[in-house]
Motif scaffolding. Structure first.
Motif, PDB file in Angstrom:
ATOM      1  N   UNK A  67     -17.897 -71.785 -18.074  1.00 25.59           N
ATOM      2  CA  UNK A  67     -18.511 -70.648 -18.753  1.00 25.59           C
ATOM      3  C   UNK A  67     -17.813 -69.348 -18.376  1.00 25.59           C
ATOM      4  N   UNK A  68     -18.084 -68.319 -19.161  1.00 25.88           N
ATOM      5  CA  UNK A  68     -17.513 -67.020 -18.876  1.00 25.88           C
ATOM      6  C   UNK A  68     -16.219 -66.748 -19.608  1.00 25.88           C
ATOM      7  N   UNK A  69     -15.835 -67.623 -20.518  1.00 25.50           N
ATOM      8  CA  UNK A  69     -14.643 -67.391 -21.317  1.00 25.50           C
ATOM      9  C   UNK A  69     -13.485 -68.315 -21.037  1.00 25.50           C
ATOM     10  N   UNK A  70     -13.522 -69.053 -19.932  1.00 23.02           N
ATOM     11  CA  UNK A  70     -12.404 -69.945 -19.607  1.00 23.02           C
ATOM     12  C   UNK A  70     -12.304 -71.093 -20.599  1.00 23.02           C
ATOM     13  N   UNK A  71     -13.448 -71.702 -20.924  1.00 24.47           N
ATOM     14  CA  UNK A  71     -13.446 -72.745 -21.953  1.00 24.47           C
ATOM     15  C   UNK A  71     -13.462 -72.081 -23.321  1.00 24.47           C
ATOM     16  N   UNK A  72     -12.416 -72.319 -24.073  1.00 26.96           N
ATOM     17  CA  UNK A  72     -12.294 -71.767 -25.423  1.00 26.96           C
ATOM     18  C   UNK A  72     -12.426 -72.896 -26.441  1.00 26.96           C
ATOM     19  N   UNK A  73     -12.640 -72.509 -27.689  1.00 27.62           N
ATOM     20  CA  UNK A  73     -12.677 -73.518 -28.747  1.00 27.62           C
ATOM     21  C   UNK A  73     -11.347 -74.241 -28.845  1.00 27.62           C
ATOM     22  N   UNK A  74     -10.260 -73.516 -28.624  1.00 24.18           N
ATOM     23  CA  UNK A  74      -8.937 -74.144 -28.684  1.00 24.18           C
ATOM     24  C   UNK A  74      -8.783 -75.192 -27.593  1.00 24.18           C
ATOM     25  N   UNK A  75      -9.308 -74.917 -26.400  1.00 26.54           N
ATOM     26  CA  UNK A  75      -9.214 -75.878 -25.303  1.00 26.54           C
ATOM     27  C   UNK A  75     -10.048 -77.120 -25.593  1.00 26.54           C
ATOM     28  N   UNK A  76     -11.272 -76.925 -26.086  1.00 25.59           N
ATOM     29  CA  UNK A  76     -12.139 -78.055 -26.420  1.00 25.59           C
ATOM     30  C   UNK A  76     -11.497 -78.911 -27.500  1.00 25.59           C
ATOM     31  N   UNK A  77     -11.000 -78.260 -28.548  1.00 27.49           N
ATOM     32  CA  UNK A  77     -10.396 -78.987 -29.658  1.00 27.49           C
ATOM     33  C   UNK A  77      -9.158 -79.747 -29.204  1.00 27.49           C
ATOM     34  N   UNK A  78      -8.311 -79.100 -28.393  1.00 29.87           N
ATOM     35  CA  UNK A  78      -7.089 -79.757 -27.920  1.00 29.87           C
ATOM     36  C   UNK A  78      -7.413 -80.964 -27.053  1.00 29.87           C
TER      37      UNK A  78
END
Length: 338
Positions: free
Chosen positions: A17-28
């Motif tokens: 949380x706090x911005x480290x996990x991004x949608x791009x990271x989850x999707x990748x």
């Protein structure tokens, strides 16, 4: 998605949380054969809804969401006041004001309602547990439920809710410990010991804490884990939202150790040892009150590249973190894991 299908994805990217996990990271993570969870913590419910929708538009599958459990209000207002007095000169130097140490439930009830309606494949909880009724609502909607535990005692308590899986987070983990209580300080139980305490409970175990290499992944699977969850290993991923200051610290020779401290947020967390952590070894318990109190300092320090007064989450194995795309890091971690 069934629990069996989900666990065929052996390497998970932990929700940070706090911005480290991004949608791009989850999707990748999902595209490369792993699994990434959306971090719902600190986000208003409308943003969580929008991000679930966007993940679906991106074709990310499966979809998992992590939620902060309800927290008890900090019991010692005087201790919070004293902490604010000690931090006031730092805030002045950085040109920011200290925040109000308010209590906040992170829109917990609204997030449960949203997730029952949206029906992601998996919802996990950290910092405690939902009620039995809340867990049952999710499961009746077809959502798998995972609970984070950091000890044998927490794992036993979690089993009373009939979860679909447990995330066993060992002491080597970076960032916040998923402990169900603010006190006492979490123990230093190894992942090997935690797995010995949990793999016989009758539900799949996702191992977390200190997993940085393919060998670490295989060791956890050999010890009975069904999958692993890695956070620190992905902090330097191209797609991660890790700040420039945090990335610089992780690759700097100026830091040689990590420490478990409440200094930054009032909840025990592992970070690179810096001046702030050394100065405030008796920071008060109080989450999210201290989180809100110190938010301005943490943001200003990161923006100013003042690494001695930023919060620099890192697991014990941070020196093994590698730069590159999430897919490249995922490939390296998966190795020949079966």
């Amino acid at each position: 998605m069934s629990i069996h299908e989900l666990l065929q994805r052996r390497v998970w990217v932990a929700p940070m949380a706090g911005g480290t996990t991004t949608l791009a990271l989850v999707s990748a993570a999902c595209e490369s054969g792993g699994f990434g969870l959306l971090a719902a913590g600190y986000k208003p419910v409308d943003e969580v809804r929008a991000q679930i929708d966007e993940l679906r538009e991106l074709g990310a599958h499966p979809i998992g969401v992590n939620v902060f459990a309800r927290q008890q209000a900090a019991p010692d207002a005087a201790a919070l006041d004293r902490y604010a007095e000690r931090l006031a000169p730092v805030a002045d130097r950085l040109g920011v004001e200290l925040g109000a140490p308010r209590h906040d439930d992170d829109e917990f009830d609204a997030k449960i309602d949203l997730l029952v309606a949206e029906r992601p494949d998996l919802v996990t909880f950290t910092f405690g547990m939902p009620s039995a009724a809340e867990a049952e609502r999710l499961q009746q909607a077809g959502v798998l439920v995972g609970l984070t535990v950091t000890s044998a005692e927490e794992a036993t308590a979690a089993m009373a809710l009939s979860p679909d899986l447990l995330i066993a987070q060992a002491s080597a983990a970076g960032g916040h410990r998923g402990s169900h209580r603010l006190d006492p300080k979490p123990g230093d139980e190894s992942l090997a010991q935690l797995l010995r305490d949990t793999v016989s409970l009758g539900v799949p175990i996702v191992a977390a804490g200190g997993i940085m290499t393919a060998a670490d992944v295989q060791d956890a699977l050999n010890a009975g884990a069904s999958a692993v969850s890695c956070g620190t290993a992905f902090l330097l991923a191209d797609e991660a939202g890790t700040s420039k200051a945090h990335r610089a610290a992780l690759t700097s020779s100026d830091f040689s150790s990590t420490v478990v401290t409440r200094a930054f947020t009032g909840r025990w967390a592992r970070a690179l040892e810096n001046e702030w952590a050394r100065a405030e070894t008796d920071a008060p318990a109080g989450y999210p009150e201290v989180h809100f109190l110190t938010k301005g300092i943490r943001g200003a320090a990161a923006a100013a590249h003042d690494l001695q007064w930023a919060h620099l989450w890192a697991g014990q194995g941070w020196k093994s973190a590698r730069q590159g795309s999430a897919a490249e890091i995922m490939t390296g971690l998966r190795g020949v894991a079966r």
